[in-house]
Motif scaffolding. Structure first.
Motif, PDB file in Angstrom:
ATOM      1  N   TRP A 173       7.355   6.244   7.257  1.00 46.52           N
ATOM      2  CA  TRP A 173       7.299   7.585   6.694  1.00 46.52           C
ATOM      3  C   TRP A 173       8.624   8.033   6.094  1.00 46.52           C
ATOM      4  CZ3 TRP A 173       2.815  10.718   7.027  1.00 46.52           C
ATOM      5  CH2 TRP A 173       1.750  10.117   7.707  1.00 46.52           C
ATOM      6  N   GLY A 174       8.530   8.666   4.925  1.00 50.77           N
ATOM      7  CA  GLY A 174       9.674   9.379   4.400  1.00 50.77           C
ATOM      8  C   GLY A 174       9.908  10.638   5.222  1.00 50.77           C
ATOM      9  N   ALA A 175      11.005  11.311   4.947  1.00 51.82           N
ATOM     10  CA  ALA A 175      11.376  12.496   5.723  1.00 51.82           C
ATOM     11  C   ALA A 175      10.597  13.744   5.312  1.00 51.82           C
ATOM     12  CB  ALA A 175      12.874  12.758   5.594  1.00 51.82           C
ATOM     13  N   LEU A 217      -4.484  12.138   4.161  1.00 58.10           N
ATOM     14  CA  LEU A 217      -4.293  11.214   3.038  1.00 58.10           C
ATOM     15  C   LEU A 217      -4.695  11.896   1.739  1.00 58.10           C
ATOM     16  CD1 LEU A 217      -3.633   8.337   2.071  1.00 58.10           C
ATOM     17  CD2 LEU A 217      -6.026   7.756   2.500  1.00 58.10           C
ATOM     18  N   PHE A 264       4.477  13.690   2.339  1.00 57.17           N
ATOM     19  CA  PHE A 264       5.142  12.512   2.860  1.00 57.17           C
ATOM     20  C   PHE A 264       4.655  11.268   2.120  1.00 57.17           C
ATOM     21  CE2 PHE A 264       7.142  14.234   6.644  1.00 57.17           C
ATOM     22  CZ  PHE A 264       6.345  15.312   6.994  1.00 57.17           C
ATOM     23  N   TYR A 319       0.768  11.553   1.766  1.00 59.61           N
ATOM     24  CA  TYR A 319       0.069  12.414   2.705  1.00 59.61           C
ATOM     25  C   TYR A 319       0.506  13.858   2.485  1.00 59.61           C
ATOM     26  CZ  TYR A 319      -1.865   8.648   5.576  1.00 59.61           C
ATOM     27  OH  TYR A 319      -2.587   7.572   6.038  1.00 59.61           O
ATOM     28  N   TYR A 345      -3.896   4.812  16.599  1.00 61.95           N
ATOM     29  CA  TYR A 345      -2.442   4.779  16.468  1.00 61.95           C
ATOM     30  C   TYR A 345      -1.894   6.116  16.966  1.00 61.95           C
ATOM     31  CZ  TYR A 345      -4.324   1.599  12.965  1.00 61.95           C
ATOM     32  OH  TYR A 345      -5.074   0.646  12.327  1.00 61.95           O
ATOM     33  N   TYR A 393       0.867  -1.166   0.000  1.00 59.27           N
ATOM     34  CA  TYR A 393       0.000   0.000   0.000  1.00 59.27           C
ATOM     35  C   TYR A 393       0.907   1.219   0.000  1.00 59.27           C
ATOM     36  CZ  TYR A 393      -3.873   3.078   1.418  1.00 59.27           C
ATOM     37  OH  TYR A 393      -4.837   4.061   1.486  1.00 59.27           O
ATOM     38  N   GLY A 431      -2.463  18.104  11.081  1.00 59.55           N
ATOM     39  CA  GLY A 431      -2.096  16.712  10.930  1.00 59.55           C
ATOM     40  C   GLY A 431      -1.995  16.320   9.464  1.00 59.55           C
ATOM     41  N   PRO A 432      -1.289  15.233   9.172  1.00 62.88           N
ATOM     42  CA  PRO A 432      -1.200  14.761   7.783  1.00 62.88           C
ATOM     43  C   PRO A 432      -2.580  14.330   7.284  1.00 62.88           C
ATOM     44  CG  PRO A 432       0.403  13.657   9.193  1.00 62.88           C
ATOM     45  CD  PRO A 432      -0.544  14.381  10.093  1.00 62.88           C
ATOM     46  N   GLY A 463       9.703  13.151   9.390  1.00 61.56           N
ATOM     47  CA  GLY A 463       8.489  12.368   9.220  1.00 61.56           C
ATOM     48  C   GLY A 463       7.994  11.848  10.554  1.00 61.56           C
ATOM     49  N   GLN A 522      -5.251   5.380   7.343  1.00 62.78           N
ATOM     50  CA  GLN A 522      -5.334   6.042   8.630  1.00 62.78           C
ATOM     51  C   GLN A 522      -5.652   7.523   8.455  1.00 62.78           C
ATOM     52  OE1 GLN A 522      -1.768   5.067  10.873  1.00 62.78           O
ATOM     53  NE2 GLN A 522      -2.005   2.897  10.389  1.00 62.78           N
ATOM     54  N   TYR A 541       1.565   8.601  16.911  1.00 64.54           N
ATOM     55  CA  TYR A 541       2.828   8.882  16.240  1.00 64.54           C
ATOM     56  C   TYR A 541       3.454  10.117  16.885  1.00 64.54           C
ATOM     57  CZ  TYR A 541       1.298   5.910  12.305  1.00 64.54           C
ATOM     58  OH  TYR A 541       0.889   4.869  11.525  1.00 64.54           O
ATOM     59  N   PHE A 595      -5.776  11.197  10.352  1.00 67.13           N
ATOM     60  CA  PHE A 595      -5.038  11.825  11.436  1.00 67.13           C
ATOM     61  C   PHE A 595      -5.794  12.985  12.066  1.00 67.13           C
ATOM     62  CE2 PHE A 595      -0.798   9.977  11.513  1.00 67.13           C
ATOM     63  CZ  PHE A 595      -0.861   9.171  10.392  1.00 67.13           C
ATOM     64  N   GLY A 596      -5.547  13.148  13.353  1.00 65.74           N
ATOM     65  CA  GLY A 596      -6.033  14.316  14.066  1.00 65.74           C
ATOM     66  C   GLY A 596      -5.097  15.487  13.867  1.00 65.74           C
ATOM     67  N   PRO A 597      -5.436  16.648  14.446  1.00 66.94           N
ATOM     68  CA  PRO A 597      -4.630  17.857  14.268  1.00 66.94           C
ATOM     69  C   PRO A 597      -3.357  17.868  15.084  1.00 66.94           C
ATOM     70  CG  PRO A 597      -6.467  18.310  15.715  1.00 66.94           C
ATOM     71  CD  PRO A 597      -6.653  16.907  15.218  1.00 66.94           C
ATOM     72  N   ARG A 606      -2.239   0.683  -4.957  1.00 67.10           N
ATOM     73  CA  ARG A 606      -1.867  -0.697  -4.652  1.00 67.10           C
ATOM     74  C   ARG A 606      -0.948  -1.159  -5.773  1.00 67.10           C
ATOM     75  NH1 ARG A 606      -3.579  -2.365   0.389  1.00 67.10           N
ATOM     76  NH2 ARG A 606      -5.624  -1.486   0.889  1.00 67.10           N
ATOM     77  N   PHE A 626       0.726  12.925  17.173  1.00 70.79           N
ATOM     78  CA  PHE A 626      -0.459  12.751  16.345  1.00 70.79           C
ATOM     79  C   PHE A 626      -1.129  11.422  16.648  1.00 70.79           C
ATOM     80  CE2 PHE A 626      -0.250  16.381  13.636  1.00 70.79           C
ATOM     81  CZ  PHE A 626       1.090  16.694  13.530  1.00 70.79           C
ATOM     82  N   ASN A 639       3.515   0.845   3.317  1.00 68.71           N
ATOM     83  CA  ASN A 639       3.338  -0.087   4.429  1.00 68.71           C
ATOM     84  C   ASN A 639       2.720  -1.382   3.922  1.00 68.71           C
ATOM     85  OD1 ASN A 639       0.162   0.018   5.052  1.00 68.71           O
ATOM     86  ND2 ASN A 639       0.868   2.032   4.437  1.00 68.71           N
ATOM     87  N   GLN A 670      -6.752  -1.118   7.956  1.00 63.53           N
ATOM     88  CA  GLN A 670      -5.866  -0.547   8.964  1.00 63.53           C
ATOM     89  C   GLN A 670      -4.767   0.315   8.363  1.00 63.53           C
ATOM     90  OE1 GLN A 670      -4.603  -3.877  11.398  1.00 63.53           O
ATOM     91  NE2 GLN A 670      -6.674  -4.699  11.268  1.00 63.53           N
ATOM     92  N   ASN A 730       0.977  -3.172   6.524  1.00 62.32           N
ATOM     93  CA  ASN A 730      -0.030  -3.353   7.571  1.00 62.32           C
ATOM     94  C   ASN A 730      -0.272  -1.998   8.206  1.00 62.32           C
ATOM     95  OD1 ASN A 730       2.166  -2.905   9.279  1.00 62.32           O
ATOM     96  ND2 ASN A 730       2.534  -5.088   9.550  1.00 62.32           N
ATOM     97  N   TYR A 731      -0.565  -1.973   9.461  1.00 60.18           N
ATOM     98  CA  TYR A 731      -0.915  -0.713  10.115  1.00 60.18           C
ATOM     99  C   TYR A 731       0.285   0.199  10.330  1.00 60.18           C
ATOM    100  CZ  TYR A 731       0.855  -3.499  13.972  1.00 60.18           C
ATOM    101  OH  TYR A 731       1.619  -4.298  14.752  1.00 60.18           O
ATOM    102  N   GLN A 732       1.484  -0.345  10.249  1.00 60.84           N
ATOM    103  CA  GLN A 732       2.644   0.458  10.605  1.00 60.84           C
ATOM    104  C   GLN A 732       3.178   1.199   9.375  1.00 60.84           C
ATOM    105  OE1 GLN A 732       6.798  -0.255  12.846  1.00 60.84           O
ATOM    106  NE2 GLN A 732       5.120  -1.391  13.742  1.00 60.84           N
ATOM    107  N   LEU A 733       2.730   2.435   9.197  1.00 63.25           N
ATOM    108  CA  LEU A 733       3.195   3.256   8.088  1.00 63.25           C
ATOM    109  C   LEU A 733       4.665   3.623   8.311  1.00 63.25           C
ATOM    110  CD1 LEU A 733       0.057   3.573   8.065  1.00 63.25           C
ATOM    111  CD2 LEU A 733       0.410   5.855   7.170  1.00 63.25           C
TER     112      LEU A 733
END
Lengths: 110, 114
Positions: free
Chosen positions: A100-102, A46, A89, A36, B33, A32, A43-44, B42, B103, B35, B105-107, A51, B91, A93, B100, A95-98
């Motif tokens: 992240w790029g910098a 989407l 960004f 973002y 989640y 996936y 917040g980020p 990131g 996701q 972060y 995100f909040g602020p 896929r 976050f 991922n 899952q 699964n749930y653990q994204l």
């Protein structure tokens, strides 16, 4: 170790131009590939995701191009507008653990 | 249809105090989640929770940090005896059970430790 490399670190594009941001990854288990968008103090959000069963996905002015063999995917913003100025960004991922790029700080000049 | 809510938005603590960050997921989302984001970087995964369960806390420091998602009420990220290095944006994100990886995100809560 999972690694995600995003480039460029910052980008300045004239209004109406094309912005291109790249993301390279190592983990072949990723299935996936989202981008973002984050504005200062927010917040980020989407923006668009793909896929690996397709090589390109377009939503309005935003396009993801995916190259599975090269383990890279990119974000293209057509007709870039000042309102697109933000940090982008990639976060691939499996699964749930994204992971992240910098981030890429994009500035669109009017 | 409210999105992910976090409070407070800004939190200032002195070294040694406790910080409590709250997160209410989107309606219908059962997965939360947390972060952490340092300036110009990131996000880094900390913990994944479902109601009354910690699923994965592999990204959370072993000491001083804890998280919970009770049956009723928001998810809480708790930092005890804060140090200056804890200053960051925290976050919270939520997702539905069936997606899952998607996701929302909040602020964020911006924690400043003096």
């Amino acid at each position: 170790q999972q690694q995600v490399k995003q480039s460029p670190q910052s980008l300045i594009v004239q209004k109406g131009g094309i912005s291109i941001i790249n993301c390279a990854y190592e983990n072949t288990a990723f299935d996936y590939f989202p981008w973002y968008q984050q504005f200062p103090g927010k917040g980020p959000a989407l923006l668009i995701a793909i896929r690996p069963d397709v090589s390109e996905k377009k939503e309005g002015r935003f396009t993801i191009s995916f190259n599975k063999s090269a383990k890279q995917f990119s974000l293209h913003i057509m007709d870039s507008q000042p309102g697109d100025s933000a940090t982008y960004f990639c976060a691939p991922n499996s699964n749930y653990q994204l992971i992240w790029g910098a981030g890429t700080k994009l500035i669109i000049k009017p | 249809n409210a999105g992910v809510m976090q409070n407070p938005r800004h939190l200032v603590r002195r070294r040694g105090q406790e910080a409590r960050l709250r997160c209410s997921p989107m309606k219908g989302h059962s997965h939360v989640y947390w972060y952490r984001q340092l300036p110009e970087e990131g996000l880094k995964f900390m913990v994944y929770l479902q109601k009354e369960n910690i699923i994965d806390e592999s990204g959370m420091p072993k000491e001083r940090f804890s998280a919970e998602f009770p049956k009723e009420g928001p998810s809480i990220l708790r930092i005890q005896q804060v140090v200056r290095g804890d200053s960051a944006a925290y976050f919270c994100a939520s997702s539905p059970y069936e997606a899952q990886e998607t996701q929302y995100f909040g602020p964020g809560t911006r924690l400043l430790v003096l």
